[in-house]
Design an enzyme around this catalytic site. Sequence first.
Site, PDB file in Angstrom:
ATOM      1  N   LYS A  82     -43.069 -66.558 -65.094  1.00 25.51           N
ATOM      2  CA  LYS A  82     -43.402 -66.752 -63.681  1.00 25.51           C
ATOM      3  C   LYS A  82     -44.226 -68.020 -63.434  1.00 25.51           C
ATOM      4  O   LYS A  82     -44.304 -68.500 -62.313  1.00 25.51           O
ATOM      5  CB  LYS A  82     -44.139 -65.536 -63.124  1.00 25.51           C
ATOM      6  N   ASP A  83     -44.824 -68.582 -64.494  1.00 20.18           N
ATOM      7  CA  ASP A  83     -45.592 -69.823 -64.357  1.00 20.18           C
ATOM      8  C   ASP A  83     -44.735 -71.077 -64.520  1.00 20.18           C
ATOM      9  O   ASP A  83     -45.220 -72.192 -64.307  1.00 20.18           O
ATOM     10  CB  ASP A  83     -46.718 -69.880 -65.397  1.00 20.18           C
ATOM     11  N   ARG A 130     -47.476 -64.563 -52.167  1.00 27.03           N
ATOM     12  CA  ARG A 130     -46.373 -63.592 -52.180  1.00 27.03           C
ATOM     13  C   ARG A 130     -46.903 -62.179 -51.977  1.00 27.03           C
ATOM     14  O   ARG A 130     -46.391 -61.414 -51.147  1.00 27.03           O
ATOM     15  CB  ARG A 130     -45.634 -63.688 -53.523  1.00 27.03           C
ATOM     16  N   ARG A 131     -47.935 -61.826 -52.748  1.00 25.41           N
ATOM     17  CA  ARG A 131     -48.513 -60.491 -52.616  1.00 25.41           C
ATOM     18  C   ARG A 131     -49.172 -60.321 -51.259  1.00 25.41           C
ATOM     19  O   ARG A 131     -49.032 -59.280 -50.614  1.00 25.41           O
ATOM     20  CB  ARG A 131     -49.539 -60.250 -53.736  1.00 25.41           C
ATOM     21  N   ARG A 148     -59.317 -65.554 -58.186  1.00 25.18           N
ATOM     22  CA  ARG A 148     -58.840 -66.352 -59.309  1.00 25.18           C
ATOM     23  C   ARG A 148     -59.495 -65.902 -60.607  1.00 25.18           C
ATOM     24  O   ARG A 148     -60.438 -65.137 -60.610  1.00 25.18           O
ATOM     25  CB  ARG A 148     -59.176 -67.838 -59.078  1.00 25.18           C
ATOM     26  N   ARG A 154     -60.936 -61.017 -63.421  1.00 24.97           N
ATOM     27  CA  ARG A 154     -60.593 -60.341 -62.164  1.00 24.97           C
ATOM     28  C   ARG A 154     -61.031 -58.877 -62.182  1.00 24.97           C
ATOM     29  O   ARG A 154     -61.490 -58.347 -61.168  1.00 24.97           O
ATOM     30  CB  ARG A 154     -59.090 -60.453 -61.900  1.00 24.97           C
ATOM     31  N   CYS A 241     -44.590 -76.737 -53.395  1.00 23.10           N
ATOM     32  CA  CYS A 241     -45.866 -76.048 -53.380  1.00 23.10           C
ATOM     33  C   CYS A 241     -45.621 -74.546 -53.452  1.00 23.10           C
ATOM     34  O   CYS A 241     -44.488 -74.098 -53.383  1.00 23.10           O
ATOM     35  CB  CYS A 241     -46.660 -76.396 -52.125  1.00 23.10           C
TER      36      CYS A 241
END
Length: 316
Positions: A82-83, A130-131, A148, A154, A241
């Site tokens: 996903k990165d 997205r979330r 972050r 987190r 972006c």
Amino acid sequence: MRKKIVIGTRSSKLALWQAEYVADRLRKQYEGLEVELMHIVTKGDKILDVPLAKIGGKGLFTKELEVAMLEKRVDLAVHSLKDMPTVLPTGLSLTTITKRLDCGDALVSPKYKTLENLPQGAKVGTSSLRRKAQLLKARPDLDIHSLRGNVNTRLRKLEEENFDAIVLAVAGLKRLGFGDKITQIIPREICLPAVGQGALAIETREDDEEIKQMLEFLHDDKTADATKAERSFLARVEGGCQVPVGVYAQVEDDDNLSVEAVIGSIDGKCIIRDKIIGSRANAKTLGKDLAEKLLANGGLKIMQSLGLCCPDENAQ
């Protein structure tokens, strides 16, 4: 056969777990092989006090690793898929996609069992547009704050900064042994995952045939086809972006692939969502066709309203 392999990796606990996983599989597959890990700090690791969307989403966690490969300081790099940007630097190849673990998003809360149970105006942490878009569609009352840091950071901030809940990837939590902290795996009907979420990607030099052959045993065809469709979708809609989109593809049987995707406004007030099913052999086309459908049905208008530039199809 090569006697030693150097793997480039970020230094976060999750990145190290991923690199060690690949290293251990290589050692078991090839007796006597020496595998060394080289820790490399990326831009995304250095800038922790700014939301990802404000510093750009492409290559934040991969560029420095790719430079090391091109300079032949490392033989391969292990990433969370996903990165990975949809366009790789010249000379590099996305060689191997591992079998995907759970691709979902997890709600982690010290008090509440589900998204539905959160109180009115609950404080929720996530760094993902997205979330945020999809959560606000389901619960427009939520007070969502940027969060972050690595998984451990987190989880610590969950209590220190008085969040009612935070949202993290299921795969990352399980890989680090925090599966017991998952309060709810958020249904995909509410929140579609990021492109490639739950899968690992191994990137190599394009011309390093020996390394590519040595990695073949780690490649999962079903995950590769599914994520090919997902990455094709993103390649069509992204404009340089971070984009508030979610997409999930899965192999329905030996021949067919379903792809479901969403484009949403960050406030969750406008969500465009649809699904397509077709042949696995046409995975890339399926992803692009679904992107065109969502863009035509209002997705392009959403992105333009956010100041995001969707590339012209003719420029692809």
